[in-house]
Design a protein around this motif. Structure first.
Motif, short mmCIF file in Angstrom:
data_model
loop_
_atom_site.label_atom_id
_atom_site.label_comp_id
_atom_site.label_asym_id
_atom_site.label_seq_id
_atom_site.Cartn_x
_atom_site.Cartn_y
_atom_site.Cartn_z
N GLU A 225 1.21 4.94 0.75
CA GLU A 225 0.57 6.06 1.43
C GLU A 225 0.78 7.28 0.55
O GLU A 225 1.89 7.59 0.17
CB GLU A 225 1.20 6.29 2.80
CG GLU A 225 0.35 7.17 3.67
CD GLU A 225 1.10 7.64 4.91
OE1 GLU A 225 0.50 8.32 5.70
OE2 GLU A 225 2.28 7.33 5.03
N ARG B 58 1.36 10.90 -0.69
CA ARG B 58 2.08 12.00 -0.05
C ARG B 58 1.14 13.09 0.42
O ARG B 58 1.41 13.75 1.39
CB ARG B 58 3.08 12.57 -1.03
CG ARG B 58 4.38 11.87 -0.78
CD ARG B 58 5.44 12.47 -1.53
NE ARG B 58 6.13 11.35 -2.16
CZ ARG B 58 7.15 11.51 -2.95
NH1 ARG B 58 7.54 12.70 -3.25
NH2 ARG B 58 7.74 10.48 -3.44
N GLN C 250 -1.54 12.83 1.92
CA GLN C 250 -2.02 12.59 3.29
C GLN C 250 -0.98 13.02 4.31
O GLN C 250 -1.30 13.43 5.40
CB GLN C 250 -2.35 11.11 3.49
CG GLN C 250 -3.49 10.61 2.64
CD GLN C 250 -4.62 11.60 2.53
OE1 GLN C 250 -5.10 12.13 3.52
NE2 GLN C 250 -5.06 11.89 1.32
N ARG C 251 0.27 12.91 3.91
CA ARG C 251 1.32 13.38 4.82
C ARG C 251 1.23 14.89 4.95
O ARG C 251 1.46 15.45 6.00
CB ARG C 251 2.67 12.96 4.25
CG ARG C 251 3.64 12.65 5.32
CD ARG C 251 4.79 11.86 4.78
NE ARG C 251 4.40 10.54 4.36
CZ ARG C 251 5.00 9.89 3.38
NH1 ARG C 251 5.97 10.46 2.72
NH2 ARG C 251 4.62 8.68 3.08
N ARG D 201 -2.05 20.18 10.05
CA ARG D 201 -2.62 20.22 11.40
C ARG D 201 -1.55 20.39 12.46
O ARG D 201 -1.85 20.49 13.63
CB ARG D 201 -3.37 18.90 11.68
CG ARG D 201 -4.57 18.67 10.82
CD ARG D 201 -5.27 17.42 11.27
NE ARG D 201 -4.41 16.26 11.22
CZ ARG D 201 -4.47 15.32 10.29
NH1 ARG D 201 -5.36 15.40 9.35
NH2 ARG D 201 -3.66 14.28 10.33
N HIS D 202 -0.30 20.38 12.04
CA HIS D 202 0.80 20.44 12.99
C HIS D 202 0.84 21.82 13.66
O HIS D 202 0.65 22.82 13.00
CB HIS D 202 2.10 20.18 12.24
CG HIS D 202 3.26 19.95 13.15
ND1 HIS D 202 3.96 20.99 13.69
CD2 HIS D 202 3.79 18.82 13.62
CE1 HIS D 202 4.91 20.50 14.46
NE2 HIS D 202 4.82 19.18 14.44
N LEU E 225 0.84 -1.19 0.00
CA LEU E 225 0.00 0.00 0.00
C LEU E 225 0.88 1.24 0.00
O LEU E 225 1.75 1.40 0.82
CB LEU E 225 -0.87 -0.01 1.25
CG LEU E 225 -1.74 1.22 1.44
CD1 LEU E 225 -2.98 1.13 0.60
CD2 LEU E 225 -2.09 1.40 2.89
N PHE F 129 -1.13 15.98 7.58
CA PHE F 129 -0.55 15.96 8.91
C PHE F 129 0.19 17.27 9.18
O PHE F 129 0.09 17.85 10.26
CB PHE F 129 0.39 14.75 9.03
CG PHE F 129 1.29 14.79 10.21
CD1 PHE F 129 0.78 14.57 11.47
CD2 PHE F 129 2.64 15.06 10.07
CE1 PHE F 129 1.60 14.60 12.57
CE2 PHE F 129 3.47 15.10 11.16
CZ PHE F 129 2.95 14.88 12.42
N VAL F 130 0.91 17.75 8.18
CA VAL F 130 1.64 19.00 8.34
C VAL F 130 0.67 20.16 8.52
O VAL F 130 0.92 21.08 9.30
CB VAL F 130 2.57 19.23 7.12
CG1 VAL F 130 3.30 20.53 7.25
CG2 VAL F 130 3.54 18.08 6.98
#
Lengths: 646, 267
Positions: free
Chosen positions: A272, A274, A276-277, A283-284, A270, A280-281
């Motif tokens: 992942e 990028r 989606q990564r 919301r950081h 699978l 995360f940034v």
């Protein structure tokens, strides 16, 4: 248009989890346009349109997304009630291919309705990119209903869907419960009135003891029925030694798991994505804020640059020559004044709307639509919640507040779905108070564009501060509990599609013009006569202590404040005009835009608030908003003059 | 432990003749009171043909239960309640053991102890039984890590999701819902036992990844999701944090960012 009657034709209902592309499908199927975006609950009220398939006319209804028939939030009651009143003949369930497993529990429930069901897989291309292969044939076999792969990008699958609509048959239940539950369901189902829709579903909800089943349910309100049913349910509980609710959900879940596994296959590891990564940034705590500041700067630059360019273009090639032509045509005097004077119907009404405000809104909506389609806003909501959880708000209320930057009215409608009354009141107040809606923010940026980027951030800091203060005070004042059991699926980040983005922007502009243009023209006429008869000068004199004294603003601001009453953009446009004429200092401009951001929310928003909280509370809220807005704007002037000497 | 109190004190049963039957009545009453209604009539319904008034009356004589006039408003005495609670507790724990440990479908009788994936749980059972070396049939039990260490205390094998560290993955053990309606949402999101979740962030709300989608949860919800301690792992192969040695503090964002970049360049 919206009054398309439900009873005329067989109804096709489009259902599904939130953010699965239901409205997208609705738009394509019916050749209409309703707003689509990459966040849950974009659609809050149903959309209705006609659809003709091979000489048969259907009514297509697009309903808000929901998770299950067992109600956990207000919008779910809405969907269930709509379904029982409209009694659709066909149901289309939209399933985002990536979230197949998550969607199938709902499919299990829809299969229990005893209606024809078509499953429509959306965003199939995305699963391919992730290395997951989904076989729609196998899924169709497992479900026993037609499964259509639909892609909004290439617009494929629409014909197959129409064919399926013509020949789809009634779907069969797929999930079997343990025997005692089945027996009880049968018994309860037989006790329900004959004409009640979806007897199996309601029997199950009764057995699961969903309290909302009894609300506004005319069938269950019949003489003595409630007592009989409760008696039967109590008997069942006494003899069945398990939590039937848990057993039922577990059966559905394991069925969903099995069906999904049978139709999905992994191709290699699978990947992942990028994107989606990036989520995360976003919301950081640190990076997220950096990105937020970047986004805001882009907003500023785009609106100032692009809108300025478009405005010049329109002025040079369209409105300036036109005005000159009319001026030549008409002699100086009343009529020229009426059309092209300071408060002329054309200059303040039509040309103002088309030549000044439209380019600003275009630039703003373009960027805002981009953020919507990427899926930035729900992530932003989570980023900001870090600070706003202090205000007595749970995660449930954050998204409506963030969406207030798009349209306050829509945000207020969404705030309706907040379960706790206290939170709902706070959210409604904060949305109405100092969140600038898209039109306001666009015009504010255009105004502050004359004063540099710093002024924009001072403005944002100020409204952020007053929002937080208002939240803290309201949290103290309003009694009640916050309900912290919020679960929200975050949308997949997506690369936006230019065509869809342009369509959305243009539709938003069109909706704006349709709504605002008449008001612009009427307001221009009214203020023209106020000026003509000298009432305006009298009003200015009356308001001088407040406007001049407390707020330190020039006399012309009175006109802007009057125009706000008619329409927010009109007042903001007036401030822009004053600023363009160079009549506002840095401090004055900031005070003026802050004031118009807070002062009187637009009529639609006022109506939405009053509908939700009642006349008395709504009126109180408005009074508080207006008084504090004037007080706070004055304080801002005092504070800024300390540093900059006004 | 409570279970031991009940099962390893035979005199407890000997004191009251027909203890087993009485216990049935106590369990039934406890469940009825939990549901909110308890009358003699419903007790009859619940126990079916096995109901004997004599047993009920002897429970009253023993001072374990009380009864209002005309067979309504049945209740426990404090002593009776304690007894019933112990019974229910051991009963339900036994069920949990069968379902979670012995492989699920206990109605079907297909218990498959050997398929337990969570070593920590096997070790916990082993420690509980005092590291036995032979099975009831006399065959040897291969020693596990716990026998070698000769651990004496049973370590907790599940922890709430809130105790995971950001970036860790784990297998869900139990999910509890605060309201009935929530079950449907959790089930819909596939937040169910056996699923692997990964914690992406824990403030201001918990964001987890499950089945390729991201879900934001409030702390109260996250605390209701329990994961197997043993199953916690870092995706990049680091060992689970050993208890007692805290992870290095500070520059968390830098390390995470670095890891993100490194992983990003791999695929």
């Amino acid at each position: 248009m919206r009054k398309c009657r439900l009873q005329d034709h067989p109804v096709i209902a489009i259902l599904g989890l939130p953010n699965t592309g239901k409205t997208q499908l609705f738009n394509q199927l019916t050749q209409r346009y309703e707003l689509v975006a990459n966040y849950p609950l974009t659609t809050i009220e149903k959309n209705i349109a006609k659809l003709k398939v091979a000489n048969k006319i259907f009514t297509v209804v697009d309903l808000p997304g929901f998770h299950s028939f067992f109600v956990t939030a207000e919008e779910e009651v809405y969907v269930r009630q709509e379904l029982t009143t409209m009694r659709p003949t066909i149901i289309i369930q939209c399933i985002e291919a990536q979230r197949l497993k998550q969607s199938l529990s709902l499919t299990a429930e829809l299969l229990e309705l005893g209606l024809p069901l078509i499953v429509c897989l959306t965003a199939v291309d995305e699963t391919k990119r992730q290395g997951i292969k989904l076989s729609s044939q196998r899924l169709a076999r497992a479900l026993g209903v037609p499964v259509i792969e639909y892609s909004a990008l290439t617009n494929t699958g629409l014909e197959a869907l129409k064919k399926a609509i013509l020949k789809v048959g009634i779907a069969k239940r797929a999930v079997r419960y343990p025997l005692p539950i089945e027996k009880a369901l049968k018994k309860l189902g037989s006790m329900l009135p004959e004409d009640m829709p979806f007897p199996f579903l309601f029997a199950r909800l009764l057995l699961e003891r969903d309290p909302s089943v009894w609300q506004n349910n005319s069938w269950l309100a019949r003489e003595g029925l409630k007592a009989q049913l409760t008696e039967k349910i109590q008997d069942f509980i006494l003899t069945y030694r398990a939590n039937s609710n848990r057993i039922i959900t577990e059966k559905m879940g394991s069925w969903a798991e099995k069906v999904a596994e049978s139709s999905l296959s992994r191709e290699g590891q699978l990947k992942e994505i990028r994107l989606q990564r990036l989520a995360f940034v976003l919301r950081h705590p640190w990076w997220g804020f950096l990105i937020l500041i970047m986004v805001l700067t882009i907003f500023y630059l785009a609106v100032v640059g692009l809108a300025g360019f478009l405005e010049d273009l329109l002025a040079t090639f369209c409105f300036d020559p036109l005005s000159a032509f009319i001026k030549e045509l008409l002699p100086q005097g009343f009529w020229q004044d009426f059309l092209l004077g300071e408060f002329g119907v054309l200059s303040l009404g039509l040309f103002n709307a088309l030549g000044t405000i439209l380019p600003i809104l275009f630039s703003f909506f373009l960027i805002y639509g981009l953020l919507e389609d990427i899926g930035y806003l729900p992530n932003l909501a989570i980023l900001l919640q870090r600070f706003l959880s202090k205000l007595g708000l749970s995660g449930r209320s954050m998204l409506p507040i963030v969406l207030g930057f798009g349209c306050k009215t829509m945000a207020s409608l969404m705030a309706k779905t907040i379960p706790s009354r206290k939170e709902k009141l706070i959210a409604l107040y904060l949305i109405a108070f100092a969140i600038p809606c898209s039109a306001q923010l666009g015009l504010v940026i255009a105004t502050l564009g004359h004063y540099g980027l710093l002024s924009f951030f001072v403005y944002l800091a100020f409204i952020g501060l007053v929002e937080v203060l208002a939240g803290i005070i309201l949290n103290r004042l309003i009694k009640g509990e916050r309900r912290a059991d919020f679960i929200q699926e975050l949308p997949t980040l997506r690369l936006p599609k230019l065509k869809a983005l342009m369509t959305k922007t243009i539709y938003r502009l069109w909706w704006f013009l349709r709504e605002a243009l008449p008001i612009f023209i009427i307001a221009a006429v009214v203020i023209f006569f106020l000026n003509y008869w000298g009432i305006l000068a009298w009003l200015k004199g009356l308001a001088r202590p407040l406007v001049n004294g407390w707020l330190g603003l020039p006399d012309q601001m009175v006109e802007a404040l009057l125009l706000i009453l008619a329409r927010n953009e009109l007042g903001a446009g007036q401030v822009l005009k004053i600023a363009q004429a160079g009549q506002l200092s840095w401090v004055q401009a900031l005070v003026a835009v802050s004031l118009i951001t807070m002062f009187v929310p637009c009529l639609a928003n006022v109506i939405a608030i009053i509908k939700e909280v009642g006349l008395k509370t709504g009126f109180l809220m408005l009074l508080a908003i207006n008084l504090t807005s004037i007080a706070l704007a004055g304080l801002l002037r005092l504070a800024l003059s300390l540093f900059y000497g006004g | 432990m409570h279970e031991q109190d009940i099962h390893f004190h035979p005199q407890h049963h000997r004191q009251h003749a027909g203890g087993r039957a009485k216990e049935e009545y106590l369990e039934a009453l406890w469940t009825m009171l939990y549901e909110g209604r308890a009358s003699l009539e419903e007790l009859k319904k619940r126990l079916g043909s096995g109901f004997k008034l004599g047993i009920w009356q002897s429970l009253i004589m023993d001072g374990l239960v009380t009864q209002g006039s005309e067979g309504v408003s049945l209740d426990f005495t404090p002593e009776g309640r304690q007894r019933a609670e112990k019974l229910i507790r051991s009963h339900r724990l036994a069920e949990r053991l069968i379902v979670d440990v012995l492989g699920g479908a206990y109605e079907a009788g297909a218990c498959e102890f050997e398929h337990i994936r969570h070593e920590a749980l096997v070790d916990a059972i082993c420690t509980l039984l005092g590291h036995p070396r032979e099975c009831p049939h006399g065959l040897p039990i291969p020693p596990g890590e716990c026998c070698r260490r000769a651990a004496n205390a049973v370590k907790r094998s599940v922890i709430p999701l809130t105790q995971l560290e950001v970036g860790q993955s784990a297998v869900i053990a139990y999910v509890y819902a605060s309201r009935d309606g929530q079950l449907h949402i959790l089930e819909g999101l596939r937040l169910v036992p056996g699923k692997v979740i990964r914690l992406h962030q824990n403030r201001p709300v918990y964001v987890i990844e499950i089945e390729e989608s991201h879900v934001a949860l409030e702390e109260t919800v996250a605390a209701n999701i329990q994961v197997w301690l043993d199953s916690c792992y870092w995706e990049d192969g680091r060992n689970p944090p050993s208890q007692g040695s805290p992870r290095p503090r500070g520059f968390g964002w830098g390390r995470r960012w670095f890891r993100l970049l490194r992983r990003g360049s791999k695929d």
